[in-house]
Design a protein around this motif. Structure first.
Motif, short mmCIF file in Angstrom:
data_model
loop_
_atom_site.label_atom_id
_atom_site.label_comp_id
_atom_site.label_asym_id
_atom_site.label_seq_id
_atom_site.Cartn_x
_atom_site.Cartn_y
_atom_site.Cartn_z
N UNK A 247 5.44 14.19 12.64
CA UNK A 247 4.55 15.33 12.73
C UNK A 247 3.09 14.90 12.55
N UNK A 248 2.88 13.86 11.75
CA UNK A 248 1.51 13.39 11.46
C UNK A 248 1.42 11.88 11.66
N UNK A 249 1.56 11.38 12.88
CA UNK A 249 1.47 9.93 13.10
C UNK A 249 0.08 9.39 12.79
N UNK A 250 -0.94 10.24 12.86
CA UNK A 250 -2.29 9.78 12.53
C UNK A 250 -2.36 9.27 11.09
N UNK A 251 -1.66 9.94 10.17
CA UNK A 251 -1.62 9.47 8.78
C UNK A 251 -0.84 8.16 8.66
N UNK A 252 0.23 8.04 9.42
CA UNK A 252 1.03 6.82 9.39
C UNK A 252 0.20 5.62 9.85
N UNK A 253 -0.51 5.77 10.97
CA UNK A 253 -1.28 4.64 11.50
C UNK A 253 -2.47 4.31 10.59
N UNK A 254 -3.05 5.33 9.96
CA UNK A 254 -4.13 5.03 9.02
C UNK A 254 -3.60 4.22 7.84
N UNK A 255 -2.41 4.57 7.36
CA UNK A 255 -1.80 3.81 6.28
C UNK A 255 -1.55 2.37 6.69
N UNK A 256 -1.07 2.16 7.92
CA UNK A 256 -0.82 0.80 8.42
C UNK A 256 -2.10 -0.01 8.37
N UNK A 257 -3.22 0.58 8.79
CA UNK A 257 -4.49 -0.14 8.78
C UNK A 257 -4.89 -0.60 7.40
N UNK A 258 -4.69 0.25 6.39
CA UNK A 258 -5.05 -0.13 5.02
C UNK A 258 -4.05 -1.10 4.41
N UNK A 259 -2.78 -1.00 4.81
CA UNK A 259 -1.79 -1.98 4.34
C UNK A 259 -2.15 -3.36 4.85
#
Length: 312
Positions: A247-259
């Motif tokens: 539902x919120x892939x934008x949050x998932x990809x932002x998390x990947x960037x910070x990881x």
């Protein structure tokens, strides 16, 4: 014209004494019209500061909703209650201010290390990559705020600018910059020299994953923009890249960037910001996921998760 009684859900602001009051509005009036009528009587009690709901009900009534729908066709003698939301500020303004913090703090610490560490720092390739990642990320966020995002609500409580800014200015600003640009991560540091953190291949792989995450996040934001016509609160089911599973892939990809940044550096400050940001985004994602399912029912894809594919 129809008459509506307005009472208060809590103590009204000092500049809006005189409740309960009765106002007359057109037969086809909306909640926005009622708010405008209240603001006409109390100019300082502007519409975005008001929350209207049915008497004895805390559910916020959206401005587009017609009174005939609120009262099931019977508006005469209907009663609404208003709550003061306190001083408001534009969402766009809050976002611009909170993202500006790291854009100021990181250059100050990166380019003037003697002021912070008492000596010059010969920056390693690792530090240069992180510096570029952070600046590009927040420049992207600023540009999205101006040109991409469409907000369902025009304002938020003024106090949020301090809370939100503290999150970005302190965690991803001061803490992250001070930790990552210090001598322990410099070109001559044993933490970097002879390790994977100084390996060009490793750094390029990280850069590729980070860029993929950032561009994917941008693509998701553009998809959400195209779903909402300007000046409306229209909601529709998002589809396409990323939304197949979440539902919120934008949050998932932002998390990947910070990881990626956290794995590259091993910085405790980076991991702290990443974890705190993920927890907050997960709460938002779960709430949006529930709202999507409630609003669209069986038409909403059943297999989607909120923020982490197949898991959460």
């Amino acid at each position: 014209m129809v008459s509506i009684t307005i009472s208060t859900a809590a103590k009204p602001p000092p500049f809006a004494r005189g409740f309960p009051l009765t106002i007359d509005v057109p037969n086809d009036a909306t909640i926005a019209d009622v708010k405008a009528a209240i603001a006409a009587k109390f100019p300082k009690f502007y519409s975005s500061r008001q929350k209207l709901s049915l008497k004895g009900d805390r559910t916020n009534l959206v401005e587009e909703k017609k009174l005939s729908d609120v009262f099931n066709g019977k508006t005469q003698g209907g009663e609404l209650q208003v709550k003061d939301l306190g001083p408001q500020i534009q969402w766009r303004t809050v976002f611009m201010v909170e993202y500006a913090g790291p854009l100021v703090i990181h250059p100050l610490i990166y380019h003037f290390p003697r002021l912070w560490y008492g000596k010059d720092v010969e920056h390693s390739a690792l530090q240069k990559y992180v510096y570029a990642f952070v600046l590009l990320h927040f420049i992207k966020r600023e540009l999205e705020t101006v040109f991409v995002h469409r907000f369902s609500n025009g304002t938020m409580p003024l106090v949020n600018i301090f809370k939100n800014s503290a999150h970005y200015h302190i965690l991803s600003g001061l803490f992250l910059a001070y930790d990552v640009y210090r001598p322990a991560f410099s070109q001559s540091s044993s933490y970097v020299v002879g390790t994977f953190r100084n390996d060009p291949t490793f750094l390029w792989i990280c850069a590729g994953i980070w860029a993929f995450a950032e561009l994917s996040n941008l693509h998701n934001h553009l998809t959400l923009r195209w779903l909402r016509p300007a000046g409306t609160r229209t909601r529709a089911v998002p589809h396409g890249y990323g939304f197949t599973f979440l539902s919120c892939p934008n949050y998932f990809f932002e998390t990947v960037g910070w990881v990626v940044i956290s794995v590259m550096t091993g910085s405790l400050a980076s991991w702290l910001f990443t974890v705190v940001a993920f927890v907050q985004m997960a709460l938002w994602a779960l709430k949006k996921h529930r709202n999507y399912k409630k609003e669209f029912g069986k038409s909403y894809p059943r297999g989607r998760k909120a923020i982490v594919p197949f898991i959460l």
